[in-house]
Design a protein around this motif. Structure first.
Motif, mmCIF file in Angstrom:
data_model
loop_
_atom_site.group_PDB
_atom_site.id
_atom_site.type_symbol
_atom_site.label_atom_id
_atom_site.label_comp_id
_atom_site.label_asym_id
_atom_site.label_seq_id
_atom_site.Cartn_x
_atom_site.Cartn_y
_atom_site.Cartn_z
ATOM 1 N N LEU A 456 50.853 49.546 41.649
ATOM 2 C CA LEU A 456 51.521 48.806 42.952
ATOM 3 C C LEU A 456 50.186 48.367 43.499
ATOM 4 O O LEU A 456 49.026 48.781 43.165
ATOM 5 N N GLU A 457 50.277 47.158 44.152
ATOM 6 C CA GLU A 457 49.031 46.456 44.632
ATOM 7 C C GLU A 457 48.661 47.196 45.527
ATOM 8 O O GLU A 457 47.065 47.162 45.539
ATOM 9 N N ASN A 458 49.033 48.150 46.290
ATOM 10 C CA ASN A 458 48.331 48.660 47.447
ATOM 11 C C ASN A 458 47.674 49.923 46.854
ATOM 12 O O ASN A 458 47.443 50.848 47.898
ATOM 13 N N GLU A 459 47.806 50.040 45.624
ATOM 14 C CA GLU A 459 46.880 51.543 45.082
ATOM 15 C C GLU A 459 45.863 51.188 44.286
ATOM 16 O O GLU A 459 44.972 51.869 43.916
ATOM 17 N N LEU A 460 45.625 49.849 44.178
ATOM 18 C CA LEU A 460 44.717 49.365 43.142
ATOM 19 C C LEU A 460 43.289 49.496 43.727
ATOM 20 O O LEU A 460 43.191 49.456 45.209
ATOM 21 N N SER A 461 42.239 49.488 43.226
ATOM 22 C CA SER A 461 40.724 49.663 43.524
ATOM 23 C C SER A 461 40.613 48.154 44.216
ATOM 24 O O SER A 461 40.877 47.082 43.532
ATOM 25 N N ARG A 462 39.592 48.094 45.111
ATOM 26 C CA ARG A 462 38.870 46.864 45.513
ATOM 27 C C ARG A 462 37.642 47.057 45.512
ATOM 28 O O ARG A 462 36.847 47.845 45.835
ATOM 29 N N PHE A 463 37.002 45.685 45.095
ATOM 30 C CA PHE A 463 35.558 45.611 44.918
ATOM 31 C C PHE A 463 35.287 44.141 45.238
ATOM 32 O O PHE A 463 36.108 43.398 45.460
ATOM 33 N N GLY A 464 33.847 43.906 45.439
ATOM 34 C CA GLY A 464 33.254 42.918 45.640
ATOM 35 C C GLY A 464 32.470 42.580 46.989
ATOM 36 O O GLY A 464 32.972 43.467 47.936
ATOM 37 N N GLY A 465 31.511 42.179 47.010
ATOM 38 C CA GLY A 465 30.302 42.076 48.326
ATOM 39 C C GLY A 465 29.318 42.514 47.924
ATOM 40 O O GLY A 465 28.554 42.903 46.940
ATOM 41 N N ILE A 466 28.235 42.720 49.050
ATOM 42 C CA ILE A 466 27.043 43.104 49.117
ATOM 43 C C ILE A 466 26.775 44.606 48.333
ATOM 44 O O ILE A 466 25.826 44.712 47.644
ATOM 45 N N GLY A 471 27.929 37.868 45.663
ATOM 46 C CA GLY A 471 28.259 36.449 45.690
ATOM 47 C C GLY A 471 29.949 36.194 45.899
ATOM 48 O O GLY A 471 30.372 35.287 45.645
ATOM 49 N N PHE A 472 30.709 37.214 46.186
ATOM 50 C CA PHE A 472 31.966 37.405 46.219
ATOM 51 C C PHE A 472 32.361 37.897 47.684
ATOM 52 O O PHE A 472 31.387 38.749 48.058
ATOM 53 N N GLU A 473 33.396 37.755 47.953
ATOM 54 C CA GLU A 473 33.895 38.133 49.493
ATOM 55 C C GLU A 473 33.992 39.572 49.312
ATOM 56 O O GLU A 473 34.523 40.265 48.447
ATOM 57 N N GLU A 474 34.049 40.353 50.418
ATOM 58 C CA GLU A 474 33.994 41.769 50.566
ATOM 59 C C GLU A 474 35.625 42.187 50.194
ATOM 60 O O GLU A 474 36.338 41.685 50.855
ATOM 61 N N ASN A 475 35.384 43.189 49.090
ATOM 62 C CA ASN A 475 36.950 43.590 48.965
ATOM 63 C C ASN A 475 37.940 42.448 48.576
ATOM 64 O O ASN A 475 39.102 42.806 48.824
ATOM 65 N N SER A 476 37.387 41.469 47.886
ATOM 66 C CA SER A 476 38.276 40.502 47.696
ATOM 67 C C SER A 476 39.129 40.650 46.215
ATOM 68 O O SER A 476 40.116 39.915 45.768
ATOM 69 N N LEU A 477 38.526 41.609 45.620
ATOM 70 C CA LEU A 477 38.949 41.631 44.128
ATOM 71 C C LEU A 477 39.808 43.034 43.932
ATOM 72 O O LEU A 477 39.506 44.030 44.391
ATOM 73 N N PHE A 478 40.908 42.697 43.161
ATOM 74 C CA PHE A 478 41.793 44.176 43.311
ATOM 75 C C PHE A 478 41.945 44.464 41.534
ATOM 76 O O PHE A 478 42.311 43.617 40.834
ATOM 77 N N ALA A 479 41.870 45.470 41.260
ATOM 78 C CA ALA A 479 41.915 45.881 39.788
ATOM 79 C C ALA A 479 42.374 47.354 39.533
ATOM 80 O O ALA A 479 42.192 48.336 40.431
ATOM 81 N N SER A 480 43.142 47.512 38.340
ATOM 82 C CA SER A 480 43.332 48.818 38.031
ATOM 83 C C SER A 480 42.256 49.225 37.081
ATOM 84 O O SER A 480 42.206 50.740 36.910
ATOM 85 N N LEU A 481 41.495 48.379 36.632
ATOM 86 C CA LEU A 481 40.048 48.945 35.914
ATOM 87 C C LEU A 481 38.932 48.030 36.155
ATOM 88 O O LEU A 481 39.359 46.694 36.044
ATOM 89 N N PHE A 482 38.000 48.335 36.326
ATOM 90 C CA PHE A 482 36.863 47.428 36.625
ATOM 91 C C PHE A 482 35.477 48.328 36.538
ATOM 92 O O PHE A 482 35.523 49.445 36.339
ATOM 93 N N GLY A 483 34.760 47.462 35.776
ATOM 94 C CA GLY A 483 33.124 48.113 35.710
ATOM 95 C C GLY A 483 32.346 46.776 36.025
ATOM 96 O O GLY A 483 32.241 45.535 35.715
ATOM 97 N N LEU A 484 31.006 47.113 36.838
ATOM 98 C CA LEU A 484 30.018 46.069 37.091
ATOM 99 C C LEU A 484 28.609 46.637 37.028
ATOM 100 O O LEU A 484 28.507 47.851 36.854
ATOM 101 N N ILE A 485 27.882 45.865 36.673
ATOM 102 C CA ILE A 485 26.391 46.144 36.684
ATOM 103 C C ILE A 485 25.609 45.431 37.420
ATOM 104 O O ILE A 485 25.555 43.950 37.580
ATOM 105 N N ASN A 486 24.860 45.735 38.388
ATOM 106 C CA ASN A 486 23.972 45.086 39.289
ATOM 107 C C ASN A 486 22.541 45.521 38.675
ATOM 108 O O ASN A 486 22.025 46.288 38.494
ATOM 109 N N THR A 487 21.843 44.107 38.672
ATOM 110 C CA THR A 487 20.242 44.330 38.200
ATOM 111 C C THR A 487 19.336 43.593 39.088
ATOM 112 O O THR A 487 19.935 42.547 39.772
ATOM 113 N N GLU A 488 18.481 44.123 39.446
ATOM 114 C CA GLU A 488 17.278 43.407 40.211
ATOM 115 C C GLU A 488 15.822 43.922 39.629
ATOM 116 O O GLU A 488 15.450 44.906 39.232
#
Length: 564
Positions: A456-466, A471-488
């Motif tokens: 269901l859409e309302n149970e998916l994980s939400r991500f994006g933002g600072i 570079g993406f809007e806050e919580n604008s991305l919905f996913a059943s699976l996601f993985g991200l890497i931040n580097t500085e």
């Protein structure tokens, strides 16, 4: 005549000062070339300011010769060759290799002797002569750790056993009764929660006294947000008691975190703002408790409210409780309420484990249910988690060096008279690699996965933002699976200012839309530690793998973390 006398005085003063300041040289010889070569290998000091220094150095050489087995070495003579050179002659005589040390089995454990010797028998053990001093120091240190801080030991009745070996008796003098901690006194922060002494540091009365371990444990106090150690612990010994004194101070542990973000809406081409407020209150009741309050309003008409309460060491036990309430509203589509109850156990200052229950209830707000992927549902999960935190308390800009949080959930979802099993797993980890005092690399991994037969859409994980992929809007991305890497890559200009690069990458899947995408974020930022707190500025541009860069997709994120 007066002029000549004055000139002679000046000449005498100049030359006599040089004479008094000249260095004396020492040369030590043996009876043979081999002995002289061995003495030279000790790298003794050859230049001296006076004869007293020369005599001390000769004594030091003889002691070093004793330690390596020449216990019969003899100083034959010390001769002054001229005004700046002295020579000595030492006869090394016979070298002894091993000493047989006889001991009392009731006063020393065999397991301790196994650390220092390979040849141990019922009443004696063997040691190489050049290792005797270190071995005795280790034995004394280990005995002190067992609650006998005033123990003394020495070798007695040293004799020549045969041509190359010696024998001696190990004498151990110590108190009959082991010392234990009688009382713990806290100076400076008298209201410090004593539960943290018992369970966080694991220091308590009646514990066997070991000052080395106590110092190691009390250093962990600097890893607490609400207290610092201002002075090394001290001990007051009396005939019948041992009192430990800890010197602490209460630290500023409350924080207020917020950010302001703005960018251009792709549909309306208008400037839109978003942001959040994050309040963290810690140890205000001198219990070690923590209360977090988060309110977030996103540019996509999303609102989040979250409250977390942590109560450590309930009823003076090693168990603590974590309560959480999270409410999420997506415009006029749906609301989701998460409630969690977890019990945690602090293994040691860096490691913690959790177990508990997680309940979720979501309601469809659409008056006309035109979207079959949004539906009322509720879930009941069993949750287990592990947390590792390694602080860097002396670093003001980056106070946490590394962190790992791993959580798994198992349970069922009920929706429209249907029921199915589900499982979730999430991980959040980061580490700062300090290349040197000014340069460092920051890496962060964040991932979540929902395993279910249907979604269901309302149970998916939400991500994006600072705090996710920049570079993406806050919580604008919905996913059943996601993985991200931040580097500085971070460059520290001074103790309060740093600049950094932004290179982010993410992969996510949405099983409802049957989509898979790769995302990238690039940019730069800086941080400034002010009197108000840590001010951060990020500029990032986000895109997917098939999209070209557009300046209109750029996001500027501003945040301030203030401690009080």
């Amino acid at each position: 005549m007066k002029k000549a006398s004055f000139l002679l005085l000046i000449i005498y003063t100049l030359f006599s000062s040089k004479l008094f300041c000249q260095n004396l040289h020492l040369k030590i010889n043996g009876n043979t070339e081999h002995e002289t070569s061995l003495i030279d290998s000790l790298n003794y000091l050859k230049k001296h300011k006076d004869y007293t220094s020369i005599k001390r150095e000769i004594d030091s050489v003889q002691k070093r010769l004793y330690k390596i087995g020449y216990i019969e070495n003899e100083l034959k003579e010390t001769i002054k060759i001229n005004d700046s050179l002295f020579t000595s002659r030492i006869h090394l005589k016979k070298k002894f290799n091993t000493i047989y040390v006889y001991y009392d089995k009731t006063k020393i454990k065999r397991s301790l002797l196994e650390i220092i010797s390979k040849n141990i028998f019922d009443d004696y053990f063997e040691l190489e002569l050049n290792k005797v001093e270190n071995a005795l120091n280790l034995i004394n240190f280990k005995i002190s750790e067992e609650g006998l801080p005033f123990s003394k030991l020495r070798l007695s009745n040293i004799k020549v056993k045969d041509s190359f070996n010696l024998s001696a008796h190990l004498i151990i003098e110590s108190e009959v009764k082991k010392r234990t901690i009688s009382n713990i006194m806290i100076k400076g922060y008298e209201k410090f929660p004593h539960s943290y002494l018992n369970h966080f540091l694991k220091i308590k009365p009646s514990q066997v006294f070991d000052l080395t371990k106590i110092r190691s444990k009390t250093n962990e106090l600097n890893n607490l947000r609400f207290a610092n150690q201002i002075k090394s612990p001290e001990v007051l010994f009396s005939k019948d008691s041992t009192t430990l004194y800890l010197y602490l101070e209460k630290a500023k542990s409350n924080s207020f975190d917020g950010f302001l973000g703005f960018g251009t809406n792709e549909e309306t081409n208008k400037l839109e703002f978003d942001g959040y407020l994050n309040l963290n209150l810690t140890n205000n009741l001198n219990f070690g408790e923590s209360f977090k309050l988060l309110y977030k309003s996103d540019e996509n008409d999303q609102k989040t409210f979250q409250a977390d309460l942590t109560l450590p060491y309930l009823f003076k036990s090693p168990i603590g409780v974590d309560l959480s309430l999270r409410i999420f509203k997506k415009d006029s589509s749906f609301t989701t309420v998460n409630q969690a109850l977890k019990l945690h156990y602090q293994i040691n200052p860096k490691h913690k484990v959790y177990a508990g229950l997680l309940s979720t209830e979501s309601n469809n707000l659409l008056t006309e249910n035109i979207s079959p992927i949004i539906s009322d549902y509720n879930t009941q999960y069993y949750t287990f988690a592990y947390e590792f935190i390694k602080p860097h308390p002396l670093h003001l800009l980056f106070p946490i060096n590394s962190k790992l949080y791993l959580e798994t959930n198992f349970g069922k979802r009920k929706s429209l008279n249907t029921q199915e099993k589900q499982s979730q797993i999430s991980i959040d980890a980061f580490k700062t690699f300090h290349l040197n005092r000014k340069n460092s690399i920051f890496l962060r991994l964040n991932s979540a996965f929902l395993n279910s037969d249907t979604y269901l859409e309302n149970e998916l994980s939400r991500f994006g933002g600072i705090n996710s992929i920049r570079g993406f809007e806050e919580n604008s991305l919905f996913a059943s699976l996601f993985g991200l890497i931040n580097t500085e890559y971070r460059y520290q200009l001074n103790n309060s200012i740093y600049i950094h690069s932004i290179i982010d990458a993410a992969y996510f899947e949405n099983k409802i839309l049957n989509t898979r995408e790769k995302l990238f974020g690039y940019g730069f930022g800086f941080g400034v530690l002010t009197q108000a707190g840590l001010f951060r500025f990020n500029y990032a541009n986000g895109k997917n793998e098939n999209q070209k860069f557009k300046l209109s997709n750029s996001k500027i994120h501003i945040s301030l973390v203030a401690n009080f």
